[in-house]
Scaffold this motif. Structure first.
Motif, PDB file in Angstrom:
ATOM      1  N   VAL A 143       0.906  -1.028   0.022  1.00 57.67           N
ATOM      2  CA  VAL A 143      -0.066   0.038   0.117  1.00 57.67           C
ATOM      3  C   VAL A 143       0.721   1.446  -0.117  1.00 57.67           C
ATOM      4  N   ALA A 144       0.468   2.415  -0.781  1.00 54.27           N
ATOM      5  CA  ALA A 144       1.451   3.511  -1.003  1.00 54.27           C
ATOM      6  C   ALA A 144       0.519   4.535  -0.935  1.00 54.27           C
ATOM      7  N   PRO A 145       0.763   5.686   0.229  1.00 55.00           N
ATOM      8  CA  PRO A 145      -0.104   6.641   0.153  1.00 55.00           C
ATOM      9  C   PRO A 145       0.155   7.781  -0.874  1.00 55.00           C
ATOM     10  N   GLY A 146      -0.689   8.457  -1.188  1.00 58.92           N
ATOM     11  CA  GLY A 146      -0.530   9.543  -2.235  1.00 58.92           C
ATOM     12  C   GLY A 146      -1.161   9.197  -3.619  1.00 58.92           C
ATOM     13  N   ARG A 147      -0.713  10.069  -4.455  1.00 59.95           N
ATOM     14  CA  ARG A 147      -1.324   9.878  -5.908  1.00 59.95           C
ATOM     15  C   ARG A 147      -0.482   9.189  -6.895  1.00 59.95           C
ATOM     16  N   VAL A 148       0.656   8.744  -6.411  1.00 57.44           N
ATOM     17  CA  VAL A 148       1.549   8.261  -7.533  1.00 57.44           C
ATOM     18  C   VAL A 148       1.531   6.671  -7.193  1.00 57.44           C
ATOM     19  N   MET A 149       1.410   5.945  -8.358  1.00 55.54           N
ATOM     20  CA  MET A 149       1.241   4.504  -8.234  1.00 55.54           C
ATOM     21  C   MET A 149       2.682   3.814  -7.744  1.00 55.54           C
ATOM     22  N   PRO A 150       2.681   3.050  -7.022  1.00 60.60           N
ATOM     23  CA  PRO A 150       3.984   2.456  -6.528  1.00 60.60           C
ATOM     24  C   PRO A 150       4.803   1.688  -7.661  1.00 60.60           C
ATOM     25  N   LEU A 151       5.937   1.721  -8.077  1.00 61.35           N
ATOM     26  CA  LEU A 151       6.458   1.022  -9.137  1.00 61.35           C
ATOM     27  C   LEU A 151       7.343  -0.154  -8.565  1.00 61.35           C
ATOM     28  N   LYS A 152       7.642  -0.365  -7.441  1.00 58.74           N
ATOM     29  CA  LYS A 152       8.483  -1.541  -6.612  1.00 58.74           C
ATOM     30  C   LYS A 152       7.917  -1.432  -5.054  1.00 58.74           C
ATOM     31  N   PRO A 153       8.214  -2.481  -4.553  1.00 56.49           N
ATOM     32  CA  PRO A 153       7.800  -2.679  -3.101  1.00 56.49           C
ATOM     33  C   PRO A 153       8.292  -1.728  -2.189  1.00 56.49           C
TER      34      PRO A 153
ATOM     35  N   PHE B 199       2.992  -7.383  -6.082  1.00 59.51           N
ATOM     36  CA  PHE B 199       4.453  -7.673  -6.777  1.00 59.51           C
ATOM     37  C   PHE B 199       4.775  -9.061  -6.451  1.00 59.51           C
ATOM     38  N   VAL B 200       5.173  -9.857  -7.635  1.00 53.69           N
ATOM     39  CA  VAL B 200       5.714 -11.229  -7.430  1.00 53.69           C
ATOM     40  C   VAL B 200       7.176 -11.315  -7.820  1.00 53.69           C
ATOM     41  N   HIS B 201       7.692 -12.193  -6.965  1.00 56.89           N
ATOM     42  CA  HIS B 201       9.195 -12.382  -6.959  1.00 56.89           C
ATOM     43  C   HIS B 201       9.518 -13.907  -7.396  1.00 56.89           C
ATOM     44  N   ALA B 202       9.646 -14.189  -8.885  1.00 59.47           N
ATOM     45  CA  ALA B 202       9.995 -15.314  -9.228  1.00 59.47           C
ATOM     46  C   ALA B 202      10.605 -15.292 -10.882  1.00 59.47           C
ATOM     47  N   ALA B 203      11.474 -16.071 -11.084  1.00 62.62           N
ATOM     48  CA  ALA B 203      12.011 -15.943 -12.574  1.00 62.62           C
ATOM     49  C   ALA B 203      11.053 -16.176 -13.509  1.00 62.62           C
ATOM     50  N   GLY B 204      10.964 -15.174 -14.658  1.00 58.98           N
ATOM     51  CA  GLY B 204      10.387 -15.256 -15.693  1.00 58.98           C
ATOM     52  C   GLY B 204       8.828 -15.138 -15.664  1.00 58.98           C
ATOM     53  N   ILE B 205       8.326 -14.626 -14.732  1.00 61.43           N
ATOM     54  CA  ILE B 205       7.093 -14.269 -14.205  1.00 61.43           C
ATOM     55  C   ILE B 205       6.571 -13.017 -14.926  1.00 61.43           C
ATOM     56  N   GLU B 206       5.318 -12.880 -15.551  1.00 55.52           N
ATOM     57  CA  GLU B 206       4.849 -11.680 -16.037  1.00 55.52           C
ATOM     58  C   GLU B 206       3.614 -11.253 -15.325  1.00 55.52           C
ATOM     59  N   LEU B 207       3.650 -10.142 -14.363  1.00 57.36           N
ATOM     60  CA  LEU B 207       2.364  -9.964 -13.676  1.00 57.36           C
ATOM     61  C   LEU B 207       1.406  -8.830 -14.272  1.00 57.36           C
ATOM     62  N   ILE B 208       0.400  -8.953 -14.530  1.00 56.94           N
ATOM     63  CA  ILE B 208      -0.593  -8.310 -15.039  1.00 56.94           C
ATOM     64  C   ILE B 208      -1.494  -7.748 -13.991  1.00 56.94           C
ATOM     65  N   ASP B 209      -1.408  -6.166 -14.081  1.00 53.18           N
ATOM     66  CA  ASP B 209      -2.358  -5.472 -13.205  1.00 53.18           C
ATOM     67  C   ASP B 209      -3.640  -5.504 -13.524  1.00 53.18           C
ATOM     68  N   PRO B 210      -4.559  -5.280 -12.587  1.00 54.33           N
ATOM     69  CA  PRO B 210      -6.062  -5.104 -13.085  1.00 54.33           C
ATOM     70  C   PRO B 210      -6.043  -3.564 -13.216  1.00 54.33           C
ATOM     71  N   PRO B 211      -7.548  -3.152 -13.793  1.00 57.67           N
ATOM     72  CA  PRO B 211      -7.697  -1.733 -14.054  1.00 57.67           C
ATOM     73  C   PRO B 211      -7.227  -1.034 -12.930  1.00 57.67           C
ATOM     74  N   ILE B 212      -6.902   0.335 -13.141  1.00 59.44           N
ATOM     75  CA  ILE B 212      -6.369   1.142 -12.226  1.00 59.44           C
ATOM     76  C   ILE B 212      -7.533   1.599 -10.892  1.00 59.44           C
ATOM     77  N   SER B 213      -9.006   1.602 -11.448  1.00 59.50           N
ATOM     78  CA  SER B 213      -9.910   1.761 -10.800  1.00 59.50           C
ATOM     79  C   SER B 213      -9.903   0.785  -9.440  1.00 59.50           C
ATOM     80  N   GLN B 214      -9.525  -0.555  -9.610  1.00 63.02           N
ATOM     81  CA  GLN B 214      -9.284  -1.534  -8.474  1.00 63.02           C
ATOM     82  C   GLN B 214      -7.953  -0.938  -7.630  1.00 63.02           C
ATOM     83  N   LEU B 215      -6.870  -0.306  -8.263  1.00 69.44           N
ATOM     84  CA  LEU B 215      -5.820  -0.066  -7.561  1.00 69.44           C
ATOM     85  C   LEU B 215      -5.674   1.149  -6.612  1.00 69.44           C
ATOM     86  N   LYS B 216      -6.458   2.005  -7.045  1.00 68.75           N
ATOM     87  CA  LYS B 216      -6.389   3.434  -6.826  1.00 68.75           C
ATOM     88  C   LYS B 216      -7.662   3.771  -5.857  1.00 68.75           C
ATOM     89  N   VAL B 217      -7.365   4.187  -4.633  1.00 72.97           N
ATOM     90  CA  VAL B 217      -8.483   4.475  -3.680  1.00 72.97           C
ATOM     91  C   VAL B 217      -8.339   6.061  -3.178  1.00 72.97           C
TER      92      VAL B 217
END
Length: 786
Positions: A723-733, A767-785
């Motif tokens: 969880v990251a407060p503010g208006r900027v989406m977190p790019l890393k843990p 975020f996921v940590h595993a070799a060769g995995i592609e993580l697909i985010d849901p729509p921003i409406s689910q991520l941003k509160v």
């Protein structure tokens, strides 16, 4: 028939249908971009182009979900039509008959729409884009062009509502006094007060009138009107009204146009709130002398207004709104106007935090660019541009960042030329253009280094003009609309095209052969090899493109070996790949193999493509999947099926796939097949997607339910919820607080529940940590509160 233009098609056919529900318009000629005068051959070509464009656009991540939903609807209805009508769709007679049958029904709907437009909008003569969209949805079977035809018949035009003044610029008491004085002076508004009776005038953009008055609605015009009234007797109300204007807004440089327009709007808005129809508003406003076109524009704008007028927002609240709208520079400028010390301190802190976020994003973009990650750099700087949309320097910097370079450039022989193909990157979209450069002996270093082979939106080209006999380097560059060229990605190839389009025939007791070869070939050697014999027999050629072998036993089987020879720049000769062609005693066609076999993944589906040999109408495809052991599949398809489907589509799964394709020909006395063309397609990396379901509670702590799903088993996968407060989406843990960290086996969907902070806004991201995995985010409406 006009060439197919994907951009114009999307603008004119697809975009007007976005957001509509129900069935699509049944104007199939427009949907398939088919002209009534097409031949059957042109129809087949157009259907292939359109269906290929639909497939590509429906799966594009660069287009909005509204746009891709239209393409998916096109594909669904295309399947229904093909099931219902089959091969009949390959003839223009079917399309003409359907269009003729539709003409009568569509005319009735157009006439009905014309009547509805006249009844509801005819008096005003204008319709807003939102109202027009509702009409298009109501008459869903009409194509956009037919709706436009109905608008013309009804005499109704589209007009976008204008933003009209919500305040007069005077205090409420002073404005009410001014309005009363204008009534007592028996003038319709401020223009008549200043200049006397006018035939008409315009106010929305600039003040223009008939007759013309160069002083317009300025302080000079006020002074001239005061001088005129002082020379007259009586009309005290006009003098007092001029005095209010002169005192309140009559200083040098002031423009009375906003207050003049607000005065006209006051009664119109009041009548609209009381439910008066558009005709009443037109009549009231028309008495003022305002231009008839502007009267209609004002009325349609007032009818589109929502909510009551409100005083302007200032201070800390204004700064907060500007920052939320991404107007950083405007917020910085607003700071100087805040007089309250506490508000000024809080506003400056908010602006400083916002500016720091922008600075960090720009620095991150610069680091990514230095590291060769153009796509990440554009994403970071794009977020900075969103937070500071009024900063032209950031926008210009974003335009200077190139797109990510293309992927997997290959150069392969095709016919007498070279086929160059590549894959687009995720940040490439429908507006991306590609330039292919050629350079002798090495890969071109920039977009002007060498000869331009092609430039456009396709991801494969054939260079038929290349010289043979030497090494050639190709480079592919990508650029957005008006952007700079990307870094090059290239490949080299020794251009030694083998002979192709080989044909054998038995005539007069001899075997005759013919072929096509590159213009730079110095000769073609032909040898005959009989089954069971080790020695080859040279066969003389005629003109370098044919032979006649009269010494062969035509009733026996043998193989002809054809080798093209070229001369290198140093004068030495070099041979191309040997092309074997089988002669059999039975009468059967000699089949050349398919060429330029290629494959592209779309999820679990693999789309194979190749170049068909001339006159071959069937192919056999076999494949195996590494994940399935020896499992796989086999199918035969015709050339017509291949063209209609935009390639050969197989459900190959996500593992490594080995595929081969053979050309097939059947005759009364048997079947012939070419040598197979084969390729191996690496497996797709595992994809992990997730969805976030927030569970808000009136009392207690709110939570979020997160469900992660993998498209293939992923053991020992480290999952982090941040969880990251503010208006900027977190790019890393590290950009936020880790709410959950654990190692999970993603063979089945994983469900997690985390507690949410009380203070908003914030972002919730996995975020996921595993070799060769592609993580697909849901729509921003689910991520941003927020």
């Amino acid at each position: 028939m006009q060439p197919f233009d994907p951009k114009a098609y999307e603008r004119e056919v697809v975009r007007p249908l976005r957001g509509r529900s129900g069935r699509l318009p049944d104007d199939l000629l427009t949907r398939y971009a088919v002209e009534p005068g097409c031949s059957d051959a042109e129809l087949a070509q157009r259907l292939t182009q359109v269906r290929s464009h639909w497939n590509k656009s429906a799966q594009s991540t660069a287009k909005s979900s509204f746009t891709t939903s239209v393409y998916k609807a096109f594909l669904r209805e295309d399947e229904e039509l093909r099931r219902a009508h089959g091969d009949a769709m390959s003839g223009m007679s079917w399309w003409r008959n359907r269009n003729n049958d539709r003409a009568g029904a569509s005319k009735e709907q157009i006439d009905e729409l014309v009547g509805m437009l006249k009844a509801n909008f005819g008096e005003l003569g204008l319709i807003t884009p939102g109202q027009l969209a509702a009409m298009r949805e109501t008459f869903g079977q009409l194509a956009p062009a037919e709706v436009d035809q109905a608008l013309d018949k009804a005499g109704v035009q589209t007009a976008t509502p204008r933003e009209l003044p919500k305040i007069s610029g005077l205090s409420e008491t002073l404005f009410r006094r001014l309005k009363a004085l204008l009534g007592d002076a028996e003038v319709t508004g401020i223009p008549e007060l200043l200049h006397g009776k006018l035939e008409n005038y315009r106010l929305l953009v600039d003040f223009e009138s008939t007759p013309s008055f160069p002083t317009g609605l300025t302080a000079k015009a006020i002074q001239q009107a005061i001088d005129r009234e002082n020379r007259r007797s009586g009309n005290q109300a006009a003098r007092e009204a001029l005095g209010i204007l002169n005192t309140a807004v009559g200083k040098d440089g002031a423009d009375l146009r906003p207050v003049a327009l607000y005065h006209l709007l006051d009664d119109v808005r009041r009548l609209r709130e009381n439910g008066a129809p558009a005709s009443a508003l037109l009549k009231v406003l028309g008495r003022s002398g305002l231009d008839a076109g502007e009267v209609r524009q004002v009325v349609v704008s007032v009818l589109s207004e929502t909510g009551a007028t409100a005083p302007p927002v200032t201070g800390l609240q204004r700064v907060t709104e500007l920052l939320a709208d991404g107007q950083l520079i405007a917020a910085q400028q607003t700071l100087a106007a805040i007089t309250d010390a506490d508000e000024a301190t809080a506003a400056k802190a908010a602006v400083d935090r916002h500016a720091e976020q922008v600075r960090q994003l720009r620095e991150a973009a610069h680091r990514a660019l230095r590291g060769g990650a153009e796509g990440e750099a554009r994403r970071q700087l794009g977020e900075a541009a969103r937070l500071a949309a009024d900063d032209d320097a950031i926008a210009a910097e974003l335009r200077r960042i190139p797109l990510s370079p293309v992927d997997a450039v290959t150069a392969q022989p095709e016919g007498v030329g070279v086929r160059v193909s590549w894959r687009a990157k995720p940040d490439h979209d429908g507006g991306t253009r590609y330039r292919v450069m050629r350079r002798a002996g090495r890969i071109p270093g920039d977009a002007d280094d060498g000869d331009v082979v092609a430039e456009g939106g396709e991801t494969a080209v054939v260079d038929a003009a290349v010289a043979a006999g030497g090494s050639v380097g190709y480079a592919v560059f990508a650029a957005g609309d008006g952007g700079v060229w990307s870094r090059p990605v290239g490949a080299t190839i020794d251009v030694l095209p083998p002979v192709h389009k080989v044909r054998l025939a038995v005539r007069g007791g001899a075997v005759e052969g013919s072929w096509v070869v590159h213009r730079d070939a110095v000769g073609v050697d032909v040898r005959r090899r009989r089954d069971g014999e080790s020695a080859d027999v040279p066969v003389p050629t005629s003109g370098g493109t044919a032979f006649r072998d009269s010494t062969v036993d035509t009733d026996g089987d043998c193989t002809y070996l054809l080798t093209a020879r070229y001369r290198r720049p140093d004068g030495t000769e070099v041979s191309a790949e040997v092309v074997p062609v089988r002669h059999t005693a039975r009468v059967a066609a000699t089949l050349p193999p398919v060429t330029s076999l290629d494959a592209r993944r779309f999820g679990g589906e693999l789309v194979l493509s190749w170049v068909w040999p001339e006159d071959v109408r069937m192919a056999e495809v076999t494949w195996t999947n590494a994940l399935a052991g020896t499992g796989g599949g086999q199918l035969r398809l015709t050339r017509q099926q291949y063209q209609a489907d935009g390639g050969c589509r197989i459900g190959a799964g996500s593992g490594t796939v080995r595929a081969q394709v053979s050309a097939i020909a059947t005759a009364d006395n048997g079947e012939s097949r070419s040598l197979p063309a084969a390729l191996e397609v690496p497996g797709a990396p595992p994809q992990v997607s997730y969805r976030v379901e927030r569970q808000n509670r009136l009392f207690g702590t709110s939570t979020a339910r997160i469900v992660l799903t993998a498209d293939q088993p992923v053991p020992d996968c480290t999952v982090l919820v941040v969880v990251a407060p503010g208006r900027v989406m977190p790019l890393k843990p590290d950009d936020g607080q880790v709410l959950h960290r654990g190692v999970h086996d993603l063979r089945e969907p994983l469900e997690l529940t985390v507690e949410l902070p009380r203070r908003k806004p914030f972002w919730l991201r996995c975020f996921v940590h595993a070799a060769g995995i592609e993580l697909i985010d849901p729509p921003i409406s689910q991520l941003k509160v927020s």
